[in-house]
Design a protein around this motif. Structure first.
Motif, PDB file in Angstrom:
ATOM      1  N   THR A 194       5.235   7.368   8.662  1.00 45.05           N
ATOM      2  CA  THR A 194       5.174   6.058   9.315  1.00 45.05           C
ATOM      3  C   THR A 194       6.511   5.344   9.172  1.00 45.05           C
ATOM      4  O   THR A 194       7.176   5.472   8.145  1.00 45.05           O
ATOM      5  CB  THR A 194       4.083   5.162   8.696  1.00 45.05           C
ATOM      6  OG1 THR A 194       4.199   3.846   9.252  1.00 45.05           O
ATOM      7  CG2 THR A 194       4.223   5.065   7.185  1.00 45.05           C
ATOM      8  N   PRO A 195       6.917   4.582  10.206  1.00 44.44           N
ATOM      9  CA  PRO A 195       8.143   3.798  10.063  1.00 44.44           C
ATOM     10  C   PRO A 195       7.924   2.534   9.228  1.00 44.44           C
ATOM     11  O   PRO A 195       8.887   1.926   8.770  1.00 44.44           O
ATOM     12  CB  PRO A 195       8.495   3.423  11.507  1.00 44.44           C
ATOM     13  CG  PRO A 195       7.181   3.393  12.214  1.00 44.44           C
ATOM     14  CD  PRO A 195       6.332   4.455  11.560  1.00 44.44           C
ATOM     15  N   ASN A 196       6.692   2.121   9.049  1.00 42.23           N
ATOM     16  CA  ASN A 196       6.423   0.839   8.394  1.00 42.23           C
ATOM     17  C   ASN A 196       6.495   0.961   6.883  1.00 42.23           C
ATOM     18  O   ASN A 196       5.745   1.732   6.282  1.00 42.23           O
ATOM     19  CB  ASN A 196       5.027   0.334   8.781  1.00 42.23           C
ATOM     20  CG  ASN A 196       4.907   0.173  10.277  1.00 42.23           C
ATOM     21  OD1 ASN A 196       5.811  -0.323  10.925  1.00 42.23           O
ATOM     22  ND2 ASN A 196       3.795   0.639  10.825  1.00 42.23           N
ATOM     23  N   VAL A 197       7.359   0.187   6.261  1.00 44.10           N
ATOM     24  CA  VAL A 197       7.433   0.250   4.803  1.00 44.10           C
ATOM     25  C   VAL A 197       6.164  -0.353   4.192  1.00 44.10           C
ATOM     26  O   VAL A 197       5.813  -0.057   3.054  1.00 44.10           O
ATOM     27  CB  VAL A 197       8.681  -0.464   4.240  1.00 44.10           C
ATOM     28  CG1 VAL A 197       9.954   0.207   4.716  1.00 44.10           C
ATOM     29  CG2 VAL A 197       8.693  -1.934   4.561  1.00 44.10           C
ATOM     30  N   GLU A 198       5.471  -1.196   4.952  1.00 43.75           N
ATOM     31  CA  GLU A 198       4.297  -1.872   4.408  1.00 43.75           C
ATOM     32  C   GLU A 198       3.091  -0.938   4.293  1.00 43.75           C
ATOM     33  O   GLU A 198       2.234  -1.139   3.444  1.00 43.75           O
ATOM     34  CB  GLU A 198       3.920  -3.074   5.289  1.00 43.75           C
ATOM     35  CG  GLU A 198       4.964  -4.189   5.294  1.00 43.75           C
ATOM     36  CD  GLU A 198       6.137  -3.915   6.240  1.00 43.75           C
ATOM     37  OE1 GLU A 198       6.138  -2.874   6.931  1.00 43.75           O
ATOM     38  OE2 GLU A 198       7.062  -4.741   6.266  1.00 43.75           O
ATOM     39  N   THR A 199       3.007   0.056   5.164  1.00 40.45           N
ATOM     40  CA  THR A 199       1.784   0.867   5.208  1.00 40.45           C
ATOM     41  C   THR A 199       1.975   2.279   4.660  1.00 40.45           C
ATOM     42  O   THR A 199       1.035   3.054   4.635  1.00 40.45           O
ATOM     43  CB  THR A 199       1.268   0.988   6.655  1.00 40.45           C
ATOM     44  OG1 THR A 199       2.310   1.543   7.461  1.00 40.45           O
ATOM     45  CG2 THR A 199       0.866  -0.366   7.203  1.00 40.45           C
ATOM     46  N   ARG A 200       3.187   2.609   4.225  1.00 40.98           N
ATOM     47  CA  ARG A 200       3.385   3.993   3.770  1.00 40.98           C
ATOM     48  C   ARG A 200       2.826   4.186   2.367  1.00 40.98           C
ATOM     49  O   ARG A 200       2.646   3.223   1.614  1.00 40.98           O
ATOM     50  CB  ARG A 200       4.858   4.374   3.810  1.00 40.98           C
ATOM     51  CG  ARG A 200       5.735   3.574   2.884  1.00 40.98           C
ATOM     52  CD  ARG A 200       7.206   3.971   2.990  1.00 40.98           C
ATOM     53  NE  ARG A 200       7.720   3.889   4.358  1.00 40.98           N
ATOM     54  CZ  ARG A 200       9.004   4.012   4.684  1.00 40.98           C
ATOM     55  NH1 ARG A 200       9.907   4.250   3.745  1.00 40.98           N
ATOM     56  NH2 ARG A 200       9.402   3.925   5.927  1.00 40.98           N
ATOM     57  N   ALA A 235       5.180  11.915  -1.081  1.00 48.14           N
ATOM     58  CA  ALA A 235       5.937  12.130   0.159  1.00 48.14           C
ATOM     59  C   ALA A 235       5.018  12.787   1.184  1.00 48.14           C
ATOM     60  O   ALA A 235       5.060  14.010   1.390  1.00 48.14           O
ATOM     61  CB  ALA A 235       7.169  12.986  -0.130  1.00 48.14           C
ATOM     62  N   THR A 236       4.198  11.954   1.846  1.00 44.51           N
ATOM     63  CA  THR A 236       3.203  12.481   2.784  1.00 44.51           C
ATOM     64  C   THR A 236       3.837  13.353   3.873  1.00 44.51           C
ATOM     65  O   THR A 236       3.260  14.369   4.279  1.00 44.51           O
ATOM     66  CB  THR A 236       2.433  11.305   3.434  1.00 44.51           C
ATOM     67  OG1 THR A 236       1.885  10.510   2.389  1.00 44.51           O
ATOM     68  CG2 THR A 236       1.329  11.788   4.352  1.00 44.51           C
ATOM     69  N   TYR A 237       5.037  12.949   4.317  1.00 42.04           N
ATOM     70  CA  TYR A 237       5.701  13.722   5.390  1.00 42.04           C
ATOM     71  C   TYR A 237       5.949  15.167   4.959  1.00 42.04           C
ATOM     72  O   TYR A 237       5.876  16.090   5.771  1.00 42.04           O
ATOM     73  CB  TYR A 237       7.014  13.043   5.809  1.00 42.04           C
ATOM     74  CG  TYR A 237       7.943  12.752   4.651  1.00 42.04           C
ATOM     75  CD1 TYR A 237       7.809  11.587   3.910  1.00 42.04           C
ATOM     76  CD2 TYR A 237       8.935  13.651   4.266  1.00 42.04           C
ATOM     77  CE1 TYR A 237       8.634  11.312   2.828  1.00 42.04           C
ATOM     78  CE2 TYR A 237       9.767  13.394   3.196  1.00 42.04           C
ATOM     79  CZ  TYR A 237       9.611  12.230   2.476  1.00 42.04           C
ATOM     80  OH  TYR A 237      10.426  11.967   1.403  1.00 42.04           O
ATOM     81  N   ALA A 238       6.234  15.359   3.667  1.00 38.52           N
ATOM     82  CA  ALA A 238       6.496  16.723   3.179  1.00 38.52           C
ATOM     83  C   ALA A 238       5.213  17.551   3.221  1.00 38.52           C
ATOM     84  O   ALA A 238       5.229  18.742   3.563  1.00 38.52           O
ATOM     85  CB  ALA A 238       7.063  16.679   1.755  1.00 38.52           C
ATOM     86  N   LYS A 239       4.093  16.906   2.891  1.00 36.29           N
ATOM     87  CA  LYS A 239       2.809  17.611   2.948  1.00 36.29           C
ATOM     88  C   LYS A 239       2.470  17.988   4.393  1.00 36.29           C
ATOM     89  O   LYS A 239       2.008  19.102   4.663  1.00 36.29           O
ATOM     90  CB  LYS A 239       1.695  16.743   2.356  1.00 36.29           C
ATOM     91  CG  LYS A 239       0.340  17.433   2.364  1.00 36.29           C
ATOM     92  CD  LYS A 239      -0.760  16.589   1.765  1.00 36.29           C
ATOM     93  CE  LYS A 239      -2.102  17.305   1.694  1.00 36.29           C
ATOM     94  NZ  LYS A 239      -2.358  18.355   2.655  1.00 36.29           N
ATOM     95  N   LEU A 240       2.731  17.067   5.322  1.00 35.90           N
ATOM     96  CA  LEU A 240       2.453  17.346   6.736  1.00 35.90           C
ATOM     97  C   LEU A 240       3.283  18.543   7.221  1.00 35.90           C
ATOM     98  O   LEU A 240       2.791  19.414   7.939  1.00 35.90           O
ATOM     99  CB  LEU A 240       2.767  16.111   7.601  1.00 35.90           C
ATOM    100  CG  LEU A 240       1.890  14.875   7.350  1.00 35.90           C
ATOM    101  CD1 LEU A 240       2.453  13.666   8.099  1.00 35.90           C
ATOM    102  CD2 LEU A 240       0.450  15.133   7.751  1.00 35.90           C
ATOM    103  N   CYS A 241       4.559  18.563   6.805  1.00 38.09           N
ATOM    104  CA  CYS A 241       5.435  19.692   7.178  1.00 38.09           C
ATOM    105  C   CYS A 241       4.908  20.997   6.582  1.00 38.09           C
ATOM    106  O   CYS A 241       4.855  22.029   7.253  1.00 38.09           O
ATOM    107  CB  CYS A 241       6.856  19.465   6.672  1.00 38.09           C
ATOM    108  SG  CYS A 241       7.766  18.211   7.570  1.00 38.09           S
ATOM    109  N   ALA A 242       4.550  20.936   5.299  1.00 35.01           N
ATOM    110  CA  ALA A 242       4.123  22.151   4.596  1.00 35.01           C
ATOM    111  C   ALA A 242       2.841  22.705   5.207  1.00 35.01           C
ATOM    112  O   ALA A 242       2.727  23.921   5.433  1.00 35.01           O
ATOM    113  CB  ALA A 242       3.920  21.849   3.107  1.00 35.01           C
ATOM    114  N   ASP A 243       1.880  21.838   5.486  1.00 32.84           N
ATOM    115  CA  ASP A 243       0.608  22.310   6.046  1.00 32.84           C
ATOM    116  C   ASP A 243       0.862  23.151   7.297  1.00 32.84           C
ATOM    117  O   ASP A 243       0.266  24.212   7.482  1.00 32.84           O
ATOM    118  CB  ASP A 243      -0.300  21.117   6.400  1.00 32.84           C
ATOM    119  CG  ASP A 243      -0.860  20.440   5.158  1.00 32.84           C
ATOM    120  OD1 ASP A 243      -0.749  21.040   4.060  1.00 32.84           O
ATOM    121  OD2 ASP A 243      -1.397  19.318   5.279  1.00 32.84           O
TER     122      ASP A 243
END
Lengths: 383, 166
Positions: A240-246, A251-259
């Motif tokens: 997400t680009p939002n610093v408020e909601t991340r 590091a969720t983005y890393a998990k998404l990549c790995a999956d």
């Protein structure tokens, strides 16, 4: 779909500042090395060129117009991706896998020294209405994340400093690394606080350099005298680009990549199926946080593996034998290709004293830096 | 002529619509490298340098360290005359800030004499005092240089190109 492999890599740099070459000359030198390694004539045998660069980094609007010549891509099919080099490799992979193209070139570069105000450009990446109104350095965003990570999983500053110690030391043996050094944990912990709990010694310094990667279809590889490094899995994702909601802790983005990449590569147990890891460590704590998100360790456990020496070159799970972004130098969009270059060296027997013996499969993971939650991942193998 | 759309005043644009301002201070200093540094140093001395490709035999200006046609290294610099031919030109009445000039600036692409195969050169200005009727594609021109002590190693060390007498 056809198999796709890397057949050549060329690197120019990395140095804290490359002032004796223009950016075009720097890329040309990397390109010549890549084409020599790949046994390819760029004017005749390359079908598609992909340059990874951003206007604000280069200081020119529509900067992709200036990308072709130095790659041998004049009057050929050239595109630009405003992203990390591994994202460029993903585009190249797809173009080759479809059968439309046989040989693709991916280039990324860093000319941070051409920017007199790099902090302003990083600050310019923050949301203009909310976050950019506060005048703290962009490193504060990373500091917020480090704070949340340490609080959630009880990881100490001392062990995070050990990440920096390991990676700066690994970089000594890497000829492309700008920041190899023997620093102690105390040295790191004594560096100035930038934005607590973040210290200067755990933040990667900028470096200039260029990397060119040549990728080809299995059909072409049969005709060439090259050692193919197969791209088994490749992915990219943004949280997400939002610093408020991340999620600041993991590091969720890393998990998404790995999956995605594990599924593509048939990886069910990354610890046993992958021999070495090149993982973004732009901030030292990121190495640990990324390893956990990639499923190599459960949350908070990467620090223990580091303390036990498992992440060393001679350990069970070597991480950032290249020196990582800390050791090689932060080149922003070229960081992913730094990781890839190391794995290619390791798997093709070109790593010299850095060699991880018996390595057949490696994982490269890059992060696009503050304030993003964007990552890209490649699983490379000679098997 | 009727102008399309509805005009907003400066006050309406800046103060009546809710918006957020930001004025970045962003600066660059591009290292010019091997070939362009040679070119810029040449200008300081009142010389125009090109480079020759020993594979395809092209002479190009400005110089570069590689030939983008055959991807060979270019290692030979060639001093070229400060004369050339107008490839194309325009009479430019509007500045970058959208204000209007009474007397136009005349940007022109100059093919430098001595470049070969495909002519090459650079964009520069033509002498504003040449009668507009006389300016033609193909017109022969010569560089008008700044005095030596005012040259800094910049493309503006040439003030403009003026028409050569036949």
């Amino acid at each position: 779909m056809r198999k796709v492999a890397i057949i050549g890599v060329g690197v120019e740099g990395f140095r804290p500042a490359i002032r004796d070459l223009s950016y075009k000359e720097m890329v040309y030198r990397a390109a010549v090395k890549a084409y020599t390694n790949a046994d390819i004539d760029p004017r005749k045998e390359v079908d598609t060129f992909i340059s990874c660069e951003e206007d604000f980094s280069m200081g020119t609007s529509i900067t992709d117009e200036y990308a072709p010549d130095q790659l041998g891509g004049a009057q050929r099919s050239v595109q630009t991706i405003t992203g990390d080099g591994i994202q460029g490799m993903a585009a190249a992979y797809m173009q080759i896998a479809t059968g439309m193209f046989d040989v693709a070139v991916v280039e990324a570069q860093s000319r941070i020294s051409d920017m007199l105000t790099p902090n302003q450009i990083q600050h310019f990446a923050l949301d203009p209405i909310f976050v950019r109104q506060f005048n703290s350095t962009h490193h504060s965003i990373a500091a917020l994340e480090k704070q949340a990570y340490q609080h959630a999983f009880g990881v100490s500053d001392e062990i995070i400093a050990e990440v920096a110690v390991k990676n700066y030391r690994n970089a000594i043996l890497n000829p492309i690394a700008a920041y190899g050094m023997n620093a102690s944990k105390e040295d790191i912990l004594e560096t100035e606080i930038i934005s607590a709990p973040l210290r200067e010694g755990e933040v990667a310094e900028h470096a200039d350099g260029a990397i060119v990667v040549v990728m080809a279809s299995e059909d072409i590889i049969k005709q060439k005298n090259v050692t193919p490094v197969w791209v088994k899995g490749i992915s990219y994702a943004t949280n997400t680009p939002n610093v408020e909601t991340r999620d600041w802790k993991t590091a969720t983005y890393a998990k998404l990549c790995a999956d995605r990449a594990y599924k593509m590569a048939g990886i069910t147990d990354p610890k046993s199926q992958i021999d070495l890891f090149e993982i973004d460590d732009t901030y030292a704590f990121k190495e640990l946080q990324h390893l956990e998100a990639l499923g190599i360790f459960s949350f908070g456990e990467a620090a223990k593996a580091l303390a036990d020496g498992k992440l060393e070159r001679g350990g069970d799970l070597p991480v950032n034998v290249s020196g990582g972004v800390l050791g090689v130098g932060n080149g922003h969009d070229v960081n992913g290709l730094q990781r890839v270059a190391e794995i290619v060296d390791q798997l093709t027997g070109e790593a010299g004293k850095r060699t991880v013996s018996g390595a057949k499969t490696g994982l490269a993971f890059s992060w696009r830096g503050v304030p993003t939650t964007a990552g890209a991942l490649a699983i490379l193998s000679v098997e | 002529m009727k102008v399309r759309g509805t005009k907003l005043s400066h006050d309406e644009f800046m103060n009546k619509v809710i918006s957020v301002d930001h004025h970045p201070e962003i600066e660059y200093a591009w290292a010019t490298g091997i070939a362009i540094s040679k070119f810029l140093e040449g200008l300081k001395q009142g010389k125009i340098y090109g480079a020759k490709c020993n594979d395809c035999n092209r002479v190009v200006c400005p110089p570069r360290i590689f030939c983008e046609e055959c991807f060979s290294p270019m290692v030979e610099y060639v001093e070229l005359p400060d004369t050339g031919v107008v490839n194309t030109f325009s009479l430019a009445y509007i500045r970058t800030d959208a204000s209007r000039r009474e007397k136009p600036e005349i940007p022109a692409v100059i093919d430098i004499d001595g470049t070969t195969l495909t002519p090459s050169g650079f964009l520069h200005l033509l002498d504003e005092n040449i009668s507009h009727d006389e300016i033609k594609v193909g017109m022969k021109v010569k560089a008008v240089w700044k005095p030596e002590n005012e040259r800094t190693g910049s493309i503006t060390d040439i003030m403009y190109f003026t028409k050569m007498e036949e």
